[in-house]
Write an enzyme that holds these catalytic residues in place. Structure first.
Site, PDB file in Angstrom:
ATOM      1  N   ASN A 123       0.839  -1.201   0.000  1.00 27.07           N
ATOM      2  CA  ASN A 123       0.000   0.000   0.000  1.00 27.07           C
ATOM      3  C   ASN A 123       0.871   1.246   0.000  1.00 27.07           C
ATOM      4  O   ASN A 123       1.945   1.274   0.591  1.00 27.07           O
ATOM      5  CB  ASN A 123      -0.998  -0.007   1.172  1.00 27.07           C
ATOM      6  N   ILE A 124       0.396   2.253  -0.713  1.00 26.92           N
ATOM      7  CA  ILE A 124       1.134   3.507  -0.834  1.00 26.92           C
ATOM      8  C   ILE A 124       0.168   4.644  -0.531  1.00 26.92           C
ATOM      9  O   ILE A 124      -0.765   4.897  -1.304  1.00 26.92           O
ATOM     10  CB  ILE A 124       1.744   3.654  -2.235  1.00 26.92           C
ATOM     11  N   GLU A 125       0.379   5.275   0.620  1.00 28.10           N
ATOM     12  CA  GLU A 125      -0.517   6.341   1.059  1.00 28.10           C
ATOM     13  C   GLU A 125      -0.047   7.695   0.551  1.00 28.10           C
ATOM     14  O   GLU A 125       1.058   7.833   0.023  1.00 28.10           O
ATOM     15  CB  GLU A 125      -0.592   6.351   2.591  1.00 28.10           C
ATOM     16  N   CYS A 156      -4.249   0.777  -2.460  1.00 25.41           N
ATOM     17  CA  CYS A 156      -4.102  -0.442  -1.675  1.00 25.41           C
ATOM     18  C   CYS A 156      -3.035  -1.366  -2.275  1.00 25.41           C
ATOM     19  O   CYS A 156      -2.775  -1.342  -3.484  1.00 25.41           O
ATOM     20  CB  CYS A 156      -5.411  -1.214  -1.637  1.00 25.41           C
ATOM     21  N   GLU A 211      -3.229  -4.513  -2.871  1.00 22.66           N
ATOM     22  CA  GLU A 211      -3.766  -5.446  -3.868  1.00 22.66           C
ATOM     23  C   GLU A 211      -3.728  -4.827  -5.260  1.00 22.66           C
ATOM     24  O   GLU A 211      -3.325  -5.465  -6.234  1.00 22.66           O
ATOM     25  CB  GLU A 211      -5.214  -5.820  -3.528  1.00 22.66           C
ATOM     26  N   CYS A 237     -10.761  -4.318   0.303  1.00 24.36           N
ATOM     27  CA  CYS A 237     -11.828  -3.334   0.159  1.00 24.36           C
ATOM     28  C   CYS A 237     -12.603  -3.576  -1.143  1.00 24.36           C
ATOM     29  O   CYS A 237     -12.185  -4.336  -2.019  1.00 24.36           O
ATOM     30  CB  CYS A 237     -11.247  -1.918   0.192  1.00 24.36           C
ATOM     31  N   CYS A 271     -10.721  -2.802  -4.541  1.00 28.99           N
ATOM     32  CA  CYS A 271      -9.779  -3.852  -4.953  1.00 28.99           C
ATOM     33  C   CYS A 271     -10.519  -5.064  -5.498  1.00 28.99           C
ATOM     34  O   CYS A 271     -10.076  -5.691  -6.464  1.00 28.99           O
ATOM     35  CB  CYS A 271      -8.886  -4.254  -3.783  1.00 28.99           C
TER      36      CYS A 271
HETATM   37 ZN   LIG Z   1      -8.304  -2.058  -1.455  1.00 28.39          ZN
END
Ligand SMILES: [Zn+2]
Length: 139
Positions: A44-46, A55, A57, A94, A97
């Site tokens: 994940n990369i915020e 996300c 995935e 989520c 994804c």
């Molecule tokens: Zn997701």
């Protein structure tokens, strides 16, 4: 009980989580997908602008697709910072994804979610949005 191949894929997802960029949530997630080109992972990369966060995935799936994968058959995902006693909901993928999985993975694909179990795509999203059911994923 996971098969040896599933365990290997899940361990790849766990390893990918170490690269997560999650300064805001501290929720480090890794994913790994298996296809005809091998195993490709993502984390994940915020972003400070929260809506731009992606996300693990989707990073893994986009990474695989951009490298030429067209038959993604399995995906494993792991949140290495979730509390051991966390509810299953905190480990699940989520909705965004799941929709991407339906489009980029094979219809009978398997999703392995660390601490939650092994699911089919149909388990995760039984009625996805779809424009061209027979052409998008190369079937
Ligand atoms: Zn997701």
């Amino acid at each position: 009980m996971l098969t040896r191949d599933e365990e290997f894929l899940l361990n790849s997802a766990r390893a990918a989580a170490a690269n997560a960029y999650c300064p805001y949530s501290k929720f480090a997630v890794g994913a790994a997908c298996e296809s005809e080109i091998g195993i490709v992972s993502g984390c994940n990369i915020e972003n400070a602008s929260y809506g731009l966060t992606v996300c693990a995935e989707r990073v893994a799936l986009f990474n695989a697709r951009s490298r030429g994968a067209s038959r993604i058959t399995r995906l494993a995902v792991s949140c290495i910072t979730v509390r051991p006693d966390a509810a299953i909901n905190q480990r699940m993928c989520c909705g965004a994804c799941r929709q991407v999985m339906v489009e980029l993975m094979q219809p009978n694909a398997i999703v392995i979610i660390d601490g939650a179990g092994v699911f089919t795509l149909r388990d995760l999203l039984p009625a996805p949005f779809w424009l061209q059911s027979s052409e998008i994923n190369g079937e």
